[in-house]
Design a protein around this motif. Structure first.
Motif, short mmCIF file in Angstrom:
data_model
loop_
_atom_site.label_atom_id
_atom_site.label_comp_id
_atom_site.label_asym_id
_atom_site.label_seq_id
_atom_site.Cartn_x
_atom_site.Cartn_y
_atom_site.Cartn_z
N ASP A 49 9.84 -43.02 -0.74
CA ASP A 49 11.33 -43.21 -0.27
C ASP A 49 12.27 -43.70 -1.22
O ASP A 49 13.38 -43.61 -1.28
N SER A 50 11.52 -44.29 -2.45
CA SER A 50 12.31 -44.79 -3.44
C SER A 50 11.25 -45.06 -4.76
O SER A 50 10.00 -44.78 -4.64
N ALA A 51 11.96 -45.31 -5.89
CA ALA A 51 11.13 -45.48 -7.19
C ALA A 51 10.01 -46.74 -6.77
O ALA A 51 8.98 -46.42 -7.24
N SER A 52 10.62 -47.74 -6.08
CA SER A 52 9.54 -48.75 -6.10
C SER A 52 8.61 -48.45 -5.14
O SER A 52 7.26 -48.91 -5.19
N ASP A 53 8.72 -47.54 -4.05
CA ASP A 53 7.76 -46.97 -3.19
C ASP A 53 6.73 -46.26 -3.80
O ASP A 53 5.46 -46.31 -3.78
N ALA A 54 7.16 -45.49 -4.78
CA ALA A 54 6.23 -44.62 -5.66
C ALA A 54 5.25 -45.33 -6.48
O ALA A 54 4.14 -44.69 -6.81
N VAL A 55 5.58 -46.64 -7.00
CA VAL A 55 4.54 -47.48 -7.72
C VAL A 55 3.69 -48.40 -6.89
O VAL A 55 2.79 -48.73 -7.78
N ARG A 56 3.96 -48.54 -5.73
CA ARG A 56 3.06 -49.54 -4.98
C ARG A 56 1.87 -48.94 -5.04
O ARG A 56 1.66 -47.93 -4.68
N SER A 57 0.82 -49.52 -5.23
CA SER A 57 -0.73 -49.29 -5.32
C SER A 57 -0.85 -48.15 -6.30
O SER A 57 -2.08 -47.52 -6.21
N ALA A 58 -0.15 -47.90 -7.09
CA ALA A 58 -0.33 -46.76 -8.31
C ALA A 58 -1.19 -47.43 -9.28
O ALA A 58 -0.85 -48.46 -9.67
N ASP A 59 -2.08 -46.87 -9.80
CA ASP A 59 -2.94 -47.46 -11.12
C ASP A 59 -2.18 -46.82 -12.18
O ASP A 59 -2.05 -47.59 -13.24
N VAL A 60 -1.87 -45.62 -12.24
CA VAL A 60 -0.54 -45.40 -13.24
C VAL A 60 0.76 -44.72 -12.78
O VAL A 60 0.74 -44.00 -11.86
N VAL A 61 1.69 -44.99 -13.61
CA VAL A 61 3.21 -44.88 -13.06
C VAL A 61 3.77 -43.70 -14.25
O VAL A 61 3.59 -44.43 -15.57
N ILE A 62 4.21 -42.58 -14.00
CA ILE A 62 4.45 -41.92 -15.05
C ILE A 62 6.16 -41.38 -14.77
O ILE A 62 6.35 -41.18 -13.64
N LEU A 63 6.84 -41.85 -15.81
CA LEU A 63 8.28 -41.62 -15.83
C LEU A 63 8.66 -40.20 -16.71
O LEU A 63 8.38 -40.19 -17.55
N SER A 64 9.63 -39.31 -15.81
CA SER A 64 10.01 -38.22 -16.98
C SER A 64 11.56 -38.07 -16.25
O SER A 64 11.92 -37.50 -15.47
N LEU A 65 12.32 -38.84 -17.11
CA LEU A 65 13.56 -39.06 -16.80
C LEU A 65 14.73 -38.46 -17.85
O LEU A 65 14.12 -38.16 -19.00
N PRO A 66 15.91 -38.57 -17.71
CA PRO A 66 16.88 -37.87 -18.63
C PRO A 66 17.12 -38.69 -19.89
O PRO A 66 17.54 -37.75 -20.93
#
Length: 291
Positions: A49-66
């Motif tokens: 639902d949000s960027a913060s929600d995507a990173v919770r409990s993630a081992d790896v966070v990948i960003l692909s941004l402008p």
């Protein structure tokens, strides 16, 4: 396999995330455009639902941004949610200094950062044939290598600094855009002199003038009339602005780099923000051919 939080599902991020899913990796995905999330859910992702929600409990966070502004904005949002020992991987075309500063911030929370910008364009992302230039601690690189290999055929470890990968990417983009301009000018001049454009490109490709511009962009995009690399002139100019900014940060005067940036800026003004980068050829031709 690690749990991946993926933020940014555009022309590059969407296909990359899909390759991860196809490899059996659990991906939680977020993008500001809801339809992009839904498309990835159809491929097997868990929606966030949000960027913060995507990173919770993630081992790896990948960003692909402008760009770096978007990276800073996302890190501002997720900083309090990211967990200790999480690895943040930034594939965005950004600046080395941006990546280094983000690393300092997240290191204070016990998280790690590596810069891993990519090259190969929209088609490379779709085909899983990108190249990745990674900067950061070698052990982090090795931990993430299996992820990179799901969407890239060439994975390079370029240095121990988190921003080293972004240095390599800015240099690569500069060379790519410069050879496109130079090759366009050479082909237009040959055309004015009465030589066949297609034959001239063949000559370059069999000789020392060959480059990605002569091997791919001229024959496959420009001379065929497609003009569809999927990369617009506004982003091309943005990348060159980041490159000249990097030169200034290094206190290194860029003699040719600044000229290339301004020429691409003129092409953007002439052809429009959304025009494909290969429309540089049309700009060069318009400047050289006297009607």
């Amino acid at each position: 396999m690690p749990q991946v939080g993926f933020i940014g599902l555009g022309d590059m991020g969407g296909p990359i995330a899909t390759h991860l899913i196809d490899a059996g990796i659990d991906v939680t995905a977020f993008d500001l455009e809801r339809e992009r999330i839904e498309a990835l859910v159809d491929a097997g992702a868990t929606p966030a639902d949000s960027a913060s929600d995507a990173v919770r409990s993630a081992d790896v966070v990948i960003l692909s941004l402008p760009g770096p502004d978007a990276v800073n904005a996302v890190v501002d949002e997720i900083e309090s949610a990211i967990e200790s020992e999480t690895i943040l991987v930034d594939t965005t075309t950004s600046t080395p200094l941006t990546t280094e500063r983000i690393a300092e911030r997240l290191n204070a929370r016990g998280a790690d950062v590596i810069g891993a910008p990519i090259s190969g364009g929209k088609m490379g992302a779709q085909d899983g044939t990108l190249s990745v230039m990674v900067g950061g601690d070698r052990s982090l690189f090795e931990a993430c290598r299996p992820l990179f290999e799901t969407f890239a055929t060439d994975v390079f470890y370029v240095g121990a600094g988190p921003g080293d990968g972004h240095t390599a990417k800015l240099l690569n983009n500069y060379l790519s855009y410069t050879t496109l301009l130079a090759t366009s000018e050479a082909v237009v001049l040959g055309d004015i002199a009465g030589l066949n454009r297609e034959l001239l490109v063949d000559v370059f490709n069999a000789s020392t003038g060959r480059s990605s511009a002569s091997e791919e962009k001229l024959p496959e995009q420009i001379l065929s009339g497609d003009y569809d690399t999927g990369f617009p002139l506004d982003l091309t100019e943005k990348d060159l602005r980041l490159f000249t900014q990097f030169g200034e940060e290094c206190d290194a005067p860029l003699m040719l780099g600044s000229v290339v940036r301004y020429l691409v800026g003129y092409a953007r003004s002439h052809q429009g923000d959304d025009a494909d980068m290969t429309r540089v050829y049309d700009f060069v031709e318009a400047m050289m051919v006297r009607k």
